[in-house]
Design a protein around this motif. Structure first.
Motif, PDB file in Angstrom:
ATOM      1  N   ASN A 108       0.842  -1.200   0.000  1.00 53.40           N
ATOM      2  CA  ASN A 108       0.000   0.000   0.000  1.00 53.40           C
ATOM      3  C   ASN A 108       0.877   1.249   0.000  1.00 53.40           C
ATOM      4  OD1 ASN A 108      -2.683  -0.850  -0.102  1.00 53.40           O
ATOM      5  ND2 ASN A 108      -2.709  -1.313   2.091  1.00 53.40           N
ATOM      6  N   SER A 134      -5.972  -5.494  -3.289  1.00 49.03           N
ATOM      7  CA  SER A 134      -6.965  -5.420  -2.215  1.00 49.03           C
ATOM      8  C   SER A 134      -7.671  -6.747  -2.005  1.00 49.03           C
ATOM      9  CB  SER A 134      -8.019  -4.361  -2.529  1.00 49.03           C
ATOM     10  OG  SER A 134      -9.037  -4.407  -1.526  1.00 49.03           O
ATOM     11  N   GLY A 136      -7.502  -8.173   1.590  1.00 50.07           N
ATOM     12  CA  GLY A 136      -7.069  -8.761   2.852  1.00 50.07           C
ATOM     13  C   GLY A 136      -6.397 -10.098   2.599  1.00 50.07           C
ATOM     14  N   LYS A 188      -5.715   2.420  -5.639  1.00 46.68           N
ATOM     15  CA  LYS A 188      -5.820   1.601  -4.421  1.00 46.68           C
ATOM     16  C   LYS A 188      -6.010   2.505  -3.194  1.00 46.68           C
ATOM     17  CE  LYS A 188      -5.757  -1.951  -1.637  1.00 46.68           C
ATOM     18  NZ  LYS A 188      -5.398  -1.607  -0.321  1.00 46.68           N
ATOM     19  N   ASN A 192      -9.182   2.539  -0.611  1.00 47.57           N
ATOM     20  CA  ASN A 192      -9.113   2.481   0.848  1.00 47.57           C
ATOM     21  C   ASN A 192      -9.855   3.649   1.494  1.00 47.57           C
ATOM     22  OD1 ASN A 192      -7.522   0.279   0.361  1.00 47.57           O
ATOM     23  ND2 ASN A 192      -5.943   0.840   1.820  1.00 47.57           N
ATOM     24  N   GLU A 195     -13.237   2.655   1.516  1.00 45.91           N
ATOM     25  CA  GLU A 195     -13.328   1.596   2.548  1.00 45.91           C
ATOM     26  C   GLU A 195     -13.490   2.224   3.943  1.00 45.91           C
ATOM     27  OE1 GLU A 195     -10.114  -1.494   2.443  1.00 45.91           O
ATOM     28  OE2 GLU A 195      -9.632  -0.768   4.450  1.00 45.91           O
ATOM     29  N   GLN A 265      -4.415   3.692  11.960  1.00 45.94           N
ATOM     30  CA  GLN A 265      -4.519   3.811  10.500  1.00 45.94           C
ATOM     31  C   GLN A 265      -3.122   3.826   9.916  1.00 45.94           C
ATOM     32  OE1 GLN A 265      -5.862   7.779   9.213  1.00 45.94           O
ATOM     33  NE2 GLN A 265      -6.327   8.220  11.339  1.00 45.94           N
ATOM     34  N   LYS A 266      -2.998   3.173   8.756  1.00 44.94           N
ATOM     35  CA  LYS A 266      -1.660   3.071   8.156  1.00 44.94           C
ATOM     36  C   LYS A 266      -1.367   4.177   7.166  1.00 44.94           C
ATOM     37  CE  LYS A 266      -1.552  -1.927   8.687  1.00 44.94           C
ATOM     38  NZ  LYS A 266      -2.986  -2.201   8.529  1.00 44.94           N
ATOM     39  N   GLY A 267      -2.380   4.929   6.754  1.00 44.53           N
ATOM     40  CA  GLY A 267      -2.071   6.075   5.895  1.00 44.53           C
ATOM     41  C   GLY A 267      -2.951   6.273   4.680  1.00 44.53           C
ATOM     42  N   ARG A 293     -11.433   8.115  13.036  1.00 39.76           N
ATOM     43  CA  ARG A 293     -10.353   7.231  13.524  1.00 39.76           C
ATOM     44  C   ARG A 293      -9.436   8.013  14.463  1.00 39.76           C
ATOM     45  NH1 ARG A 293      -8.423   2.495   9.816  1.00 39.76           N
ATOM     46  NH2 ARG A 293     -10.410   1.997   8.867  1.00 39.76           N
TER      47      ARG A 293
END
Ligand code: 6PG
Length: 470
Positions: A108, A134, A136, A188, A192, A195, A265-267, A293
């Motif tokens: 990602n 994407s 998972g 992507k 997200n 998402e 959260q990863k970004g 978040r």
């Protein structure tokens, strides 16, 4: 890459990497693998052997060993955490590879990094592909949705493998070459962002049933299971029903009740919002979800806040039908905002993104797969006034039918003190877009008043000034 299909390798055997590697092996491709930690590589070898998939597997002790020992031409997939680990892997690989070789970043990554890395790697005479994946762990193992950025020639080299391992929607692979360099990772990222919004919207509706209508998680799970048979049919609604009906083994409580309400959260959600704002867009539903978040992370402050501000959530009379329609309206808005960001990026970076195709490859394998995406792809292939999904006849009709419920649910929630940041942000967007004349005339007047910024006079000149400057 010059050959139709290079020798394949995958570096990084974490959860997603090992699942993708097993998928590749399972589909009949030979694969070279390595990982930073040798024990992980050995664990993977055993896992592959247990599934009878080690016949075509070659294991290497390090990334350098892998690059040196595998035959050329090489296509090396990186499945390492986004950021510095990708740069480190690229720096290690460049001196060891030859011109027919390709590096494929399947993590990602921030698309700005992908653009920069494309310059570096292609400057060294190699091929670089930025690939959004994407779905998972399960998606990676059994068929993810794959969003590819790079040159058409680079994609041609990996296309047979990518289309084989990708999810299928009615037999068609959910994988596509979307544009050059960072295009795949950008799409992507926006996936997200959507998402994040969809998850937050679902969570807000859950909160209204739970804390407003007094329903148990299992009862709410049953409602979501019912919705999954209708217009809201989607992976996220399906897993929500499963999560809400699950019981914690240790305590016998609903599983959701033993989970701390604090998310990291990863970004990618944040990047979606940052890029949207940079391009003059505002994806209010996605912004609200990213913000929620952030607020969730302030657990201690919220605990104090309940005491200091007297947090009260009053009872709500919430019909299932209204809640379903409200969620559907807000979900359409979240998708629409995501596609507006894609349109802005396509224009800014000259990508000529195919929005219908993007909706098509999101119909299976990915986290936001839902029944709506089929209609979205059809809408992009037909009449789309002003390029706005919310104006496409099929969606305008659906919004007209569902917005009253979104308004009722949001208004009731707000009146009773329930936080609904994403639902209300969705409604704010649609109410703004449904007014030919808004209130920015006053903002323009204020800007002119304090800074002589000028404004466009109706039917007159730009750069006009108000009487306060006479
Ligand atoms: C996917 C997911 C996956 C992951 C994101 C979001 O499409 O398979 O989007 O990529 O869930 O990294 O993670 P955070 O919620 O931690 O930001």
């Amino acid at each position: 890459m010059s050959e139709a299909l290079a020798h394949l390798a995958l570096y990084g055997l974490g959860t997603m990497g090992s699942a993708l590697a097993l998928n590749i092996l399972d589909n009949g491709f030979a694969l070279h693998v390595a990982n930073r930690t040798a024990s992980v590589t050995e664990g993977f070898r055993s896992e592959a052997a247990a599934s009878g998939l080690d016949g075509r597997l070659s294991v290497h002790g390090s990334l350098a060993d892998l690059a040196r020992d595998m035959p050329a031409p090489r296509a090396i997939i990186l499945m390492v955490p986004a950021g510095d680990p990708v740069d480190a892997a690229i720096a290690e690989l460049i001196p060891l590879l030859s011109p027919a070789d390709a590096i494929i970043d399947a993590g990602n990554s921030d698309f700005h990094d992908t653009r920069r890395r494309t310059g570096t790697v292609e400057g060294a005479g190699l091929t670089y592909i930025g690939m959004g994946v994407s779905g998972g762990e399960d998606g990676a193992r059994h068929g993810p949705s794959i969003m590819v950025g790079g040159t058409p020639a680079a994609y041609a080299g990996i296309r047979p493998m990518i289309e084989t391992i990708a999810a299928k929607f009615e037999g068609a692979p959910c994988a596509a070459h979307l544009g050059p360099d960072g295009a795949g990772h950008f799409v992507k990222t926006v996936h997200n962002g959507i998402e994040y919004a969809d998850m937050q919207l679902i969570a807000e509706i859950y909160g209204l049933f739970r804390y407003g209508a007094g329903k148990s998680p299992a009862e709410i799970g049953a409602i979501f299971a019912e919705w999954d048979k209708g217009a809201l049919k989607s992976y996220l609604v399906e897993i929500t029903s499963k999560v809400l009906t699950a019981t914690d083994r240790e305590t016998g409580k609903p599983a959701v009740d033993v989970i701390l309400d604090r998310a990291g959260q990863k970004g990618t959600g944040r990047w979606t919002v940052i890029e949207a704002l940079t391009m003059g867009q505002s994806a209010s539903a996605i912004e609200a979800a990213v913000g929620a978040r952030g607020w969730s992370a302030e657990k201690e402050a919220r605990m104090a806040g309940e005491a200091i501000l007297g947090g009260v959530r009053g009872p709500l009379a919430l019909t299932h039908g209204d809640a379903e329609q409200a969620l559907l309206a807000a979900r359409i808005i979240a998708y629409a905002q995501g596609f507006r960001i894609l349109a802005a990026a396509s224009e800014t970076y000259g990508w000529a993104l195919d929005f219908a195709r993007i909706a098509e490859i999101w119909r299976a394998g990915c986290i936001i797969r839902s029944a709506l995406l089929d209609d979205i792809s059809a809408a992009f292939r037909s009449d789309m006034p002003h390029g706005q999904l919310i104006f496409a006849p099929a969606f305008a009709k659906r919004l007209q039918a569902t917005i009253p419920a979104l308004r009722r649910v949001t208004a009731a929630a707000i009146a009773a003190g329930h936080p609904v940041p994403a639902l209300s942000a969705s409604l704010g967007f649609i109410d703004t877009m449904a007014q030919a004349r808004g209130t920015t005339d006053l903002v323009q007047a204020q800007r002119d008043f304090f800074g002589r910024h000028g404004f466009e006079r109706i039917g007159g000149a730009a750069g006009s000034h108000g009487p306060w400057w006479d």
